[in-house]
Design an enzyme around this catalytic site. Structure first.
Site, mmCIF file in Angstrom:
data_model
loop_
_atom_site.group_PDB
_atom_site.id
_atom_site.type_symbol
_atom_site.label_atom_id
_atom_site.label_comp_id
_atom_site.label_asym_id
_atom_site.label_seq_id
_atom_site.Cartn_x
_atom_site.Cartn_y
_atom_site.Cartn_z
ATOM 1 N N ASN A 1 39.689 33.220 80.522
ATOM 2 C CA ASN A 1 41.134 33.353 80.647
ATOM 3 C C ASN A 1 41.784 32.312 79.738
ATOM 4 O O ASN A 1 41.832 31.132 80.061
ATOM 5 C CB ASN A 1 41.519 33.118 82.122
ATOM 6 N N ARG B 1 40.548 38.089 80.377
ATOM 7 C CA ARG B 1 41.837 38.406 80.987
ATOM 8 C C ARG B 1 42.862 38.541 79.871
ATOM 9 O O ARG B 1 42.998 37.657 79.025
ATOM 10 C CB ARG B 1 42.266 37.286 81.919
ATOM 11 N N HIS C 1 50.249 40.293 87.418
ATOM 12 C CA HIS C 1 49.339 39.923 88.519
ATOM 13 C C HIS C 1 48.557 41.139 89.015
ATOM 14 O O HIS C 1 48.096 41.163 90.153
ATOM 15 C CB HIS C 1 50.108 39.367 89.742
ATOM 16 N N GLU D 1 40.671 36.847 91.000
ATOM 17 C CA GLU D 1 40.879 37.664 89.802
ATOM 18 C C GLU D 1 39.646 37.650 88.906
ATOM 19 O O GLU D 1 39.308 38.652 88.281
ATOM 20 C CB GLU D 1 42.103 37.139 89.030
#
Ligand code: ADP
Length: 397
Positions: free
Chosen positions: A7, A91, A180, A384
């Site tokens: 990420n 991500r 999100h 996540e």
């Protein structure tokens, strides 16, 4: 199969290395201040102390080199050779209207992400740099992009079109995208498993309350509404973001205070929300403490935050023709018993019988409504990274 989840932010990089056989977290870490003086990597092998290296890391490629070195470290490492990394999941914040689910990264996907830069000028560029650097360092490894916006692509036009001139949507792609998504998807699926129900049979409202906060309505396993919009600025009052305000305030203030576009953008994104109201902090722990000590504006900030969450819950229940379960997740949702209680107060009319005793927990999966409650309320810590790893596994398999 072992999967590295990445990420990339503008000056930071978070990672997790997961063995999908049993979904075991092998190592995780954070690189901070990439391209700024004082860069460092904090690496943690599961069950061991943190391993910290402070070295100049001029760009994301340098940072990733340190991540790979940490993963191979004699003491703190978990692999001997980078060949043990079977796939990488990235991500990515914005996929516009292009992708409604995660995809294997190829040239076309990279181009599509570049095309979406105008929609996410702060987020997509570092995401893309992360992907390209990783591709240079691990050219033979398959990579998957998992998007924040993808889960919300199931919304109907009546939910995502703004009441503006329609041509702005056609010309600039101005519409609600929502963010999100990976978190809303993870907690909605997880809560249906915890309830022993098929997600397709549930009306779920997921409250992701963190530094950035958003709410989603999930019906038949699909996102039908969400509070963030064209950008992550809309919706709830957040740490430093204003959320919903009368748009006329923007032009009024620009004129009165002689603000440039960049200054106005900064005021709305960085100086508003609970920080702006309280003048204390963007961190809810500080605000709760100040409120307990009698700071009126800190109390006001909490009331505004909680009222808005409540308003969205009721609105989404109305939209779905009811609600079976409300889920709290992320920093505030998982940890702040007082906020959860304030939000769920006086919701009996909706069928929520809140259990204040059960609510006195932090960061664990738990039912916090009474057994007799028609509408269930749960805390579900988000994950996540695991969701990104699962998607990556699914796609590269
Ligand atoms: P991000 O959006 O950066 O991922 P998080 O989901 O980690 O944010 O949420 C961070 C926020 O969670 C902090 O700013 C803080 O306000 C809040 N938070 C964390 N722990 C607590 C706590 N014990 N009580 C209240 N708020 C908390």
């Amino acid at each position: 199969m072992k999967i590295l989840v990445i990420n990339c932010g503008s000056s930071s990089l978070k990672y997790q290395f997961i063995d999908m056989d049993g979904e075991k977290l092998l190592a995780s870490g954070l690189v901070e201040r990439i391209g700024i003086e004082g860069s460092q990597i904090k690496h943690e092998k599961a069950g061991m102390d943190k391993y910290i290296v402070k070295e100049d890391m001029s760009d994301h490629k340098a940072a990733i080199t340190y991540v790979l070195d940490a993963l191979k470290h004699d003491t703190y490492g978990v692999i001997q050779n980078v060949k043990e990394i079977d796939a990488v999941g990235h991500r990515v914040v914005h996929a516009g209207e292009k992708y409604a689910s995660s995809v294997l990264i190829d040239k076309d996907v990279l181009q599509a992400l570049k095309d979406c830069i105008p929609l996410a000028p702060l987020h997509n560029p570092p995401n893309i740099i992360g992907i390209e650097s990783m591709q240079e360092l691990l050219p033979d490894v398959k990579m998957v992009a998992v998007f924040d916006t993808a889960f919300h692509q199931t919304m109907e036009p009546a939910e995502y079109i703004y009441p503006l001139e329609y041509s702005y949507y056609e010309k600039y792609g101005i519409r609600r995208y929502g963010f999100h998504g990976t978190s809303h998807r993870y907690v909605s699926k997880r809560v249906s498993d915890m309830m022993g129900k098929d997600i397709k049979d549930l009306k779920i409202i997921t409250c992701h309350l963190g530094n950035g906060s958003s709410i989603a309505a999930v019906q038949n396993g699909k996102s039908v509404a969400t509070s963030m919009g064209f950008t992550p600025l809309e919706g709830l009052a957040m740490g430093t973001r204003c959320g919903d305000i009368d748009p006329a305030i923007v032009t009024f203030l620009m004129e009165k205070e002689n603000l440039s576009v960049a200054e106005m953008d900064n005021a709305l994104n960085k100086k508003s929300g609970v920080l702006g109201i309280s003048g204390v902090s963007s961190d809810f722990r500080d605000i709760e403490q100040a409120a307990e000590q009698g700071n009126k504006r800190a109390s006001l900030a909490l009331d505004i935050f909680n009222n808005r969450v409540k308003k969205y819950i009721a609105a989404y229940a109305a939209m779905m023709g009811g609600v079976d379960v409300v889920v709290f997740t992320a920093g505030i949702g998982e940890n702040s018993a007082s906020n959860r209680e304030a939000i769920c107060q006086n919701m009996e009319f909706l069928g929520v019988e809140f259990d204040a005793e059960a609510n006195k927990v932090r960061g664990e999966e738990k039912l916090i409504s009474k057994a007799s409650s028609k509408v269930k309320v749960y805390i579900v810590p988000t994950n996540e990274e695991l969701m990104i790893a699962r998607d990556t596994l699914e796609i590269v398999k």
